[in-house]
Design an enzyme around this catalytic site. Structure first.
Site, PDB file in Angstrom:
ATOM      1  CD  GLU A 297      -2.212   1.344   3.070  1.00 10.43           C
ATOM      2  OE1 GLU A 297      -3.232   1.944   3.044  1.00 10.43           O
ATOM      3  OE2 GLU A 297      -1.663   0.515   3.700  1.00 10.43           O
ATOM      4  CE  LYS A 353      -7.322   1.373   3.626  1.00  6.78           C
ATOM      5  NZ  LYS A 353      -6.150   1.819   4.350  1.00  6.78           N
ATOM      6  CB  CYS A 404      -4.159  -1.068   4.726  1.00 10.97           C
ATOM      7  SG  CYS A 404      -3.507  -0.830   6.370  1.00 10.97           S
TER       8      CYS A 404
END
Length: 527
Positions: A297, A353, A404
């Protein structure tokens, strides 16, 4: 003085001891995850809370579960204090301490509220019902509340993750109905143990061998043991199924762990190290014959338009090996935390995300808190989440993307698996926390691999990167705070578990049964 001692002793019995027991049992539950990872404690650590909530002489109905929740979530999530120090971001030392403590206290209390809500509902809805109906209600309530909890912005310390990554057998219940099947199993076993203890306490010391309450206590204890064994046997049946790995489904993936500390990541030194480290790592892995390379990430912590002018982009054009690169994507006047598929022909796909980290990536109640923690944002623009219904196509088929924090939300990955995702690509940063955070993150991805019956490839900035097979076995895991390259063959899969097809069907079923049994008990009492 002689008249004071009995009063203090009575107070100690009614207030101090129950509170202490609740705190200790909550802490024991917190020790089930990294760094201690005493996962077996989860099967007994909830029982004291159950007893204290239901025991007839107990009056501390709100304090007891609140303290238990603080013990559990406070210990399990203590890694959040690792955001301190933040002086490298220009945040003064005292303000950095304040922000770290605020984050820790907030997420701890958020989890404690769930436990307290469960206790209140348990007290109300379990009145006038039989033992097994009460256990059913307790399990249904906990699963229902965790399900609601997962819809919000803060969701990490589900009871289910206490078993990951060690008790892989029980984690296979996740293939049936997701992580809440594991949570329900833990609550059910603890509930039966607690009910056995309550019956035992009411049996009378002098009638242990003869009293009905004592015999009922023994039956309940035996039931808890049998349920524990039966659940593990079901899990073992799923765990022992062989993996079918045809050669045509093979995919050799390379991982780059860049090891760029957050303290320098957004500054010239960090940017130079990132560009050099990921470019050199990509070339090395491409020369080893990998099919694709995964980076963490935010591997390139700037806008994608700038990434297209880096040596890494040129290397991909030259080598032609696909790369999944973490960078920021433009979205109007805002930006996204994204994963890009880059091939020799240019950008192939993008995944934004979905679940942003509160405070770290967006500011809840921004008008109130924005001035206090604005410096936590790496860019001046506002970060926005991606659409929940995204899919991530690659030259090798559809992948399941997890950036994440998204790893903690099972439904995000289940949806992608249901839409044809064949393998998991998990990219995270995990820097600037103590080692228990990346270990817990690895545990989350292990659960997602099992639930979806998919191989998972994890690339993190500073550790732990890893390879996890569909049975949850960690085939490789990196060290912490090291630059590492690794290549591993995984296999694309198109199987669909019951959970992938139907989602969490068990929680609504449990809630429905709990309502039916509760109504039946009410009707029986009115006759």
């Amino acid at each position: 003085m002689p008249t004071v001692k009995p009063r203090l002793s009575k107070q100690h019995q009614r207030w101090v001891m129950p509170t202490l027991v609740a705190l200790v049992s909550g802490i024991l539950m917190g020790l089930t995850v990294a760094p201690v990872e005493a996962w077996f404690l989860a099967w007994i650590a909830l029982a004291p809370l159950w007893v204290l909530v239901l025991f007839p002489t107990q009056r501390l109905k709100l304090l007891i579960p609140l303290v238990w929740g603080i013990g559990y979530h406070g210990v399990a999530l203590a890694w959040i204090t690792g955001v301190h120090p933040m002086m490298w971001m220009g945040v003064p030392w005292l303000a950095s301490i304040a922000i770290a403590l605020f984050c820790w206290i907030a997420i701890t209390l958020w989890g404690a509220v769930l436990v307290t809500t469960w206790a209140v509902c348990m007290t109300v809805f379990s009145r006038g019902v039989g033992t097994f109906t009460r256990v059913l209600i307790g399990v249904a309530l906990w699963c229902g509340l965790e399900s609601l909890w997962s819809l919000g912005p803060l969701y990490w310390s589900s009871l289910s993750y206490t078993q990951s990554p060690h008790n892989l057998v029980i984690l296979h219940l996740g293939q049936i109905s997701g992580s809440l099947a594991v949570t329900g199993a833990i609550v059910a076993v603890n509930g039966l143990l607690a009910e056995a203890w309550i019956r035992y306490q009411g049996s009378g010391i002098g009638n242990r061998g003869l009293g009905k309450s004592y015999k009922a206590a023994m039956r309940l204890f035996a039931s808890s043991c049998l349920l524990f064994v039966a659940l593990h046997l079901v899990g073992f049946g799923l765990y022992s199924r062989p993996l079918v790995q045809p050669p045509q489904a093979a995919l050799k993936v390379g991982i780059i762990q860049g090891n760029i500390p957050n303290t320098i990541k957004l500054y010239p030194e960090g940017l130079r190290r990132a560009i050099a480290g990921y470019t050199e790592g990509y070339i090395t892995l491409a020369d080893r014959g990998v099919d694709a390379v995964l980076t963490p990430e935010g591997a390139l912590p700037f806008m994608w338009s700038e990434a297209l002018r880096t040596p890494l982009y040129s290397a991909v054009q030259q080598k032609g090996v696909t790369a999944w690169i973490g960078a920021f994507g433009e979205q109007g006047q805002s930006y996204t935390n994204s994963m890009f598929t880059l091939t020799g022909d240019g950008e192939f796909s993008r995944y934004d995300k979905v679940k942003l980290v509160p405070i770290g990536e967006y500011i809840p109640f921004e008008q109130i808190l924005g001035g206090l923690i604005h410096r936590l944002s790496p860019l001046e623009a506002k970060q926005v989440p991606g659409s929940p219904d995204q899919v991530f196509d690659t030259p090798f088929g559809r992948a399941i993307a997890a950036i994440c924090y998204s790893s903690a939300f099972p439904e995000q990955l289940r949806y992608q698996a249901n839409q044809g995702g064949q393998f998991i690509l998990s990219a995270a940063n995990n820097a600037h926390y103590n080692p228990s955070m990346p270990a817990q993150h690895h545990a989350q991805d292990t659960m997602r691999a099992i639930e979806s019956d998919r191989w998972a490839v994890r690339a993190t900035n500073t550790g732990y990167s890893g390879i996890v097979d569909p049975h949850g076995k960690t085939l490789w895991i990196s060290g912490l705070n090291t630059y590492e390259l690794h290549a591993e063959t995984i296999y694309r899969r198109t199987t669909q578990t019951l959970y992938v097809r139907w989602g969490d069907w068990l929680t609504p079923l449990l809630l429905g049964l709990a309502v039916v049994f509760k109504l039946t008990s009410i009707q029986a009492s009115q006759k």
